[in-house]
Scaffold this active site. Structure first.
Site, PDB file in Angstrom:
ATOM      1  CB  ALA A  18      -0.897  -0.015   1.228  1.00 45.60           C
ATOM      2  CG  MET A  19       3.535   1.675  -2.731  1.00 38.11           C
ATOM      3  SD  MET A  19       4.483   1.604  -4.278  1.00 38.11           S
ATOM      4  CE  MET A  19       5.652   2.951  -4.033  1.00 38.11           C
ATOM      5  N   GLY A  22       4.191   8.531   0.668  1.00 39.44           N
ATOM      6  CA  GLY A  22       5.077   9.012   1.723  1.00 39.44           C
ATOM      7  C   GLY A  22       6.346   8.187   1.818  1.00 39.44           C
ATOM      8  CB  VAL A  23       9.490   8.769   3.709  1.00 45.47           C
ATOM      9  CG1 VAL A  23       8.977   8.928   5.121  1.00 45.47           C
ATOM     10  CG2 VAL A  23      10.880   8.162   3.706  1.00 45.47           C
ATOM     11  CG  ASP A  24       6.749   6.028   7.189  1.00 47.89           C
ATOM     12  OD1 ASP A  24       7.956   6.196   7.433  1.00 47.89           O
ATOM     13  OD2 ASP A  24       5.846   6.643   7.767  1.00 47.89           O
ATOM     14  CB  SER A  25       4.004   3.250   1.909  1.00 50.94           C
ATOM     15  OG  SER A  25       3.872   4.514   1.298  1.00 50.94           O
ATOM     16  CG  LEU A  44      -5.842   2.862  -1.580  1.00 55.94           C
ATOM     17  CD1 LEU A  44      -6.514   2.618  -0.233  1.00 55.94           C
ATOM     18  CD2 LEU A  44      -6.322   1.854  -2.614  1.00 55.94           C
ATOM     19  CB  CYS A 112      -8.708   5.279   6.899  1.00 55.94           C
ATOM     20  SG  CYS A 112      -7.965   5.227   5.251  1.00 55.94           S
ATOM     21  N   GLY A 136       3.317   0.551   5.604  1.00 61.34           N
ATOM     22  CA  GLY A 136       4.388   1.265   6.292  1.00 61.34           C
ATOM     23  C   GLY A 136       4.085   1.603   7.729  1.00 61.34           C
ATOM     24  CB  CYS A 208      -5.300  12.232   5.114  1.00 60.78           C
ATOM     25  SG  CYS A 208      -6.712  11.129   4.849  1.00 60.78           S
TER      26      CYS A 208
END
Length: 374
Positions: A18-19, A22-25, A44, A112, A136, A208
């Site tokens: 799941a991208m 952001g930096v984490d994913s 998404l 979410c 992430g 968000c």
């Protein structure tokens, strides 16, 4: 066993990541691709593309989709954008507004995760033939005597387990969290090592879809009744002032009441049906019984069973000792060892045994036991 716990080579293990952009994913996708996994990136789209240009600090917006695609291209994995705008609006935004209309303080990130990510996206990952869905989140997954367990992230400052209390056992079997053993600084170092354009990208806002922080504007647009004026009263019912809508208040709030008093006053409770905000001294905030609904268990606890736990009643709050008693139809009661102030309906009560998350539920109402109230 490979690093994701499957008894086969990474190249034979398909992973949907799941991208969010952001930096984490992005690091999750790049790390797994580097290790040789069959990685598919999925982003998404949660907002109308004509409205996202000015949404600084939002996630899953126009720039984030571009960043996710750029990272996917760099690490050589396929990338898909799925239109989840309608799903997100129905499951998260509308529920967010309904919760405020009920006089609650909602946590849209939990909704979410519960719906759009771990229900809908997880189903899509299965349809793509993936062995697992990786995210992430800063939490850890481990195998225990009861199967897969969800543990706090190793870095207490980044731990996101509170927001994942609604994750079911079946979902946890399928999910993977490759960053759970890292802190944010280590993740950014990985992003730099991997040459990702998002290495210095700021974190997104907690809510968000409200990047400017003006959640009242969104809620009043969807539920105009929440902006109706009403009375501010003390705990005895004496009218102290007026307000411009319960949407502007939450239990435990002190600032912004607009009332002159001899001592500081706090919001003790909201009465949406009467459009009243009830205020009182700090001593009136304490509660030691917390009634929960829609409880999700990640341990074997039947109706009537009790267990000693530590419980978090807000995401930023330290856990406090308590006993949880399982009820029927998804209910539970938490008996706190010491009364706690500012427990807000709509937030979550999340149970832990050490670092292990045992489950949690939505706060429906609170009480103070009579002998303590006397």
């Amino acid at each position: 066993m490979n690093s994701l716990g499957f008894d086969k080579a990474p190249s034979a293990t398909r992973v949907v990541v799941a991208m969010s952009g952001g930096v984490d994913s992005s690091v999750v996708a790049a790390m797994l691709a580097e290790q040789g996994y069959d990685v598919i990136g999925v982003t998404l789209q949660l907002y109308d593309q004509g409205e996202v240009a000015a949404r600084k600090g939002a996630c899953c917006a126009g720039q984030d989709i571009y960043d996710a695609r750029t990272v996917a291209d760099k690490v050589g994995i396929p990338h898909y954008v799925l239109d989840y705008e309608s799903k997100f609006r129905d499951a998260v935004v509308e529920e967010f507004a309904d919760s405020y209309a009920r006089g609650e303080t909602p946590i849209p990130c939990v909704m979410c995760n519960k719906t759009v990510k771990f229900r809908d996206l997880l189903a899509t990952a299965r349809e793509l033939g993936a062995d697992c869905l990786a995210t992430g989140h800063y939490v850890q997954r481990a195998m225990g005597t009861e199967g897969a367990e969800l543990l706090r992230g190793r870095d207490p400052g980044r731990d996101q387990s509170y927001f994942l209390f609604s994750t079911t056992r079946d979902q946890l079997d399928y999910l993977r969290f490759p960053l759970g053993h890292l802190d944010k600084a280590a993740t950014r170092r990985e992003a730099e090592r991997l040459g990702l354009i998002v290495k210095d990208k700021p974190d997104s806002q907690d809510i968000c879809f409200v990047p400017d922080g003006d959640y009242a504007r969104i809620v009043t647009k969807l539920r105009p009744d929440t902006a109706q004026a009403g009375e501010i009263v003390d705990i005895d019912g004496t009218v102290l002032g007026r307000h411009d809508g319960i949407i502007h208040y939450t239990v435990g709030q002190r600032r912004g009441l607009g009332i002159a008093a001899a001592e500081p006053l706090y919001v003790v409770r909201l009465e949406p049906n009467r459009r009243r905000v009830v205020v009182g001294p700090k001593s009136a905030l304490g509660r030691d019984l917390v009634h929960l609904r829609e409880v999700n268990w990640l341990t074997d606890l039947k109706a009537g069973d009790s267990r000693r736990v530590s419980v978090k009643l807000r995401s930023a709050q330290m856990p406090t000792p308590a006993t949880v008693i399982a009820g029927v139809d998804g209910a539970a009661v938490v008996q706190l060892d010491t009364p706690q102030p500012g427990i807000a309906p709509g937030q979550a009560g999340v149970f832990y045994d050490g670092d292990r998350l045992l489950g949690g539920g939505w706060i429906a109402r609170t009480e103070l036991q009579p002998e303590l109230a006397a």
